[in-house]
Scaffold this motif. Sequence first.
Motif, PDB file in Angstrom:
ATOM      1  N   HIS A  18      -2.924  -2.257  -4.688  1.00 58.57           N
ATOM      2  CA  HIS A  18      -2.507  -1.271  -3.684  1.00 58.57           C
ATOM      3  C   HIS A  18      -3.694  -0.465  -3.169  1.00 58.57           C
ATOM      4  O   HIS A  18      -3.676   0.773  -3.171  1.00 58.57           O
TER       5      HIS A  18
ATOM      6  N   ALA B  88      -6.275   1.108  -0.389  1.00 61.15           N
ATOM      7  CA  ALA B  88      -5.931   1.763   0.869  1.00 61.15           C
ATOM      8  C   ALA B  88      -7.156   2.414   1.491  1.00 61.15           C
ATOM      9  O   ALA B  88      -7.155   3.602   1.822  1.00 61.15           O
TER      10      ALA B  88
ATOM     11  N   THR C  67      -5.882   2.453   5.300  1.00 66.68           N
ATOM     12  CA  THR C  67      -4.505   2.914   5.447  1.00 66.68           C
ATOM     13  C   THR C  67      -4.118   3.741   4.228  1.00 66.68           C
ATOM     14  O   THR C  67      -3.610   3.209   3.241  1.00 66.68           O
ATOM     15  N   PRO C  68      -4.367   5.056   4.251  1.00 68.16           N
ATOM     16  CA  PRO C  68      -4.086   5.884   3.070  1.00 68.16           C
ATOM     17  C   PRO C  68      -2.621   5.809   2.657  1.00 68.16           C
ATOM     18  O   PRO C  68      -1.717   5.877   3.498  1.00 68.16           O
ATOM     19  N   LYS C  69      -2.398   5.648   1.388  1.00 68.11           N
ATOM     20  CA  LYS C  69      -1.042   5.533   0.848  1.00 68.11           C
ATOM     21  C   LYS C  69      -1.077   6.051  -0.583  1.00 68.11           C
ATOM     22  O   LYS C  69      -1.367   5.302  -1.517  1.00 68.11           O
ATOM     23  N   PRO C  70      -0.788   7.334  -0.793  1.00 73.54           N
ATOM     24  CA  PRO C  70      -0.864   7.884  -2.148  1.00 73.54           C
ATOM     25  C   PRO C  70       0.101   7.178  -3.089  1.00 73.54           C
ATOM     26  O   PRO C  70       1.306   7.109  -2.826  1.00 73.54           O
ATOM     27  N   MET C  71      -0.423   6.633  -4.172  1.00 72.76           N
ATOM     28  CA  MET C  71       0.414   5.942  -5.149  1.00 72.76           C
ATOM     29  C   MET C  71       0.948   6.884  -6.222  1.00 72.76           C
ATOM     30  O   MET C  71       1.687   6.465  -7.101  1.00 72.76           O
TER      31      MET C  71
ATOM     32  N   ASP D 230       0.174  -7.771  -3.603  1.00 71.92           N
ATOM     33  CA  ASP D 230       0.120  -6.349  -3.262  1.00 71.92           C
ATOM     34  C   ASP D 230      -1.294  -5.823  -3.460  1.00 71.92           C
ATOM     35  O   ASP D 230      -1.555  -4.878  -4.208  1.00 71.92           O
TER      36      ASP D 230
ATOM     37  N   SER E 246      -3.468  -4.870  -0.730  1.00 70.26           N
ATOM     38  CA  SER E 246      -3.892  -3.869   0.237  1.00 70.26           C
ATOM     39  C   SER E 246      -2.704  -3.371   1.053  1.00 70.26           C
ATOM     40  O   SER E 246      -1.813  -4.148   1.400  1.00 70.26           O
ATOM     41  N   TRP E 247      -2.721  -2.088   1.374  1.00 65.90           N
ATOM     42  CA  TRP E 247      -1.701  -1.506   2.234  1.00 65.90           C
ATOM     43  C   TRP E 247      -1.991  -1.748   3.711  1.00 65.90           C
ATOM     44  O   TRP E 247      -1.227  -1.315   4.575  1.00 65.90           O
TER      45      TRP E 247
ATOM     46  N   ASP F 186     -10.726  -3.468   2.207  1.00 67.86           N
ATOM     47  CA  ASP F 186     -10.254  -3.345   0.830  1.00 67.86           C
ATOM     48  C   ASP F 186     -10.773  -4.501  -0.027  1.00 67.86           C
ATOM     49  O   ASP F 186     -11.264  -4.298  -1.147  1.00 67.86           O
TER      50      ASP F 186
ATOM     51  N   HIS G  54       4.014  -6.591  -0.084  1.00 65.10           N
ATOM     52  CA  HIS G  54       3.444  -5.547   0.770  1.00 65.10           C
ATOM     53  C   HIS G  54       2.160  -5.984   1.472  1.00 65.10           C
ATOM     54  O   HIS G  54       1.546  -5.166   2.169  1.00 65.10           O
TER      55      HIS G  54
END
Length: 240
Positions: A10, A12, A15-19, A52, A54-55, A65, A83
Amino acid sequence: MRVYAIADLHLATVTPKPMTVFGPQWADHPQAIYDRWCETVRDGDVVLLPGDLSWAMRLPEAMQDLGTLTALPGTKVLLRGNHDYWWPTAAKLRAALPPGMLAVVNDAVRVGTVVVCGTRGWLTPGHEPLAPDDERLLVREAERLSLSVQAAERLRQPGDTLILMQHYPPATSPYPPNPITRVIEAARPDLVVYGHLHGVPVERSMRHVNGIPAHLVAADVLKFTPKLLLETGGQGRIGG
């Protein structure tokens, strides 16, 4: 040569995506993956990455990424996850991948004495049957897995280890047979790896497919450390 696996990176970069919505253990998780990878994996090893990754939504963004993985030790073998929306055709992907990074796309790859096949997979029936659309997608994924297994058999030589990887788990508790498990049982790989499940203790995960060892390798389950699957040297030794 040692073979490791870790899924659900995952990443990012673009593409920021807080996990951290999945728990505080995900805080700054990319750096934890990079640090523990470098502590564990050596040049000459292989790391399986079942989905999964990279976002990102487009290949050029995803390549940023993937570029962070390029400098890490080992040959990387990629598989698409649910994803990985950026994942293009096999030809476009392979043209973009840097040296030392391979992809399984309805086929198989051979690295040393290890042959890797697999597919994304899909939802599987558990206590409840699948909806018709999900059943259709599961059957399609089983067909793709069958093609990948056939490709692996063409590559496989006596003494090789066959690893089958998926993003989704092969079955759902209480683990009734399904089209995916039937392909796996017929292929009889040496082991199966899968990801997708977050926050599931290893002891509660699917550990075997009709006697074939199965390993859940989602990054958070592994505490972001690639899992040793086997070490080759004559006969392959299956890791715990």
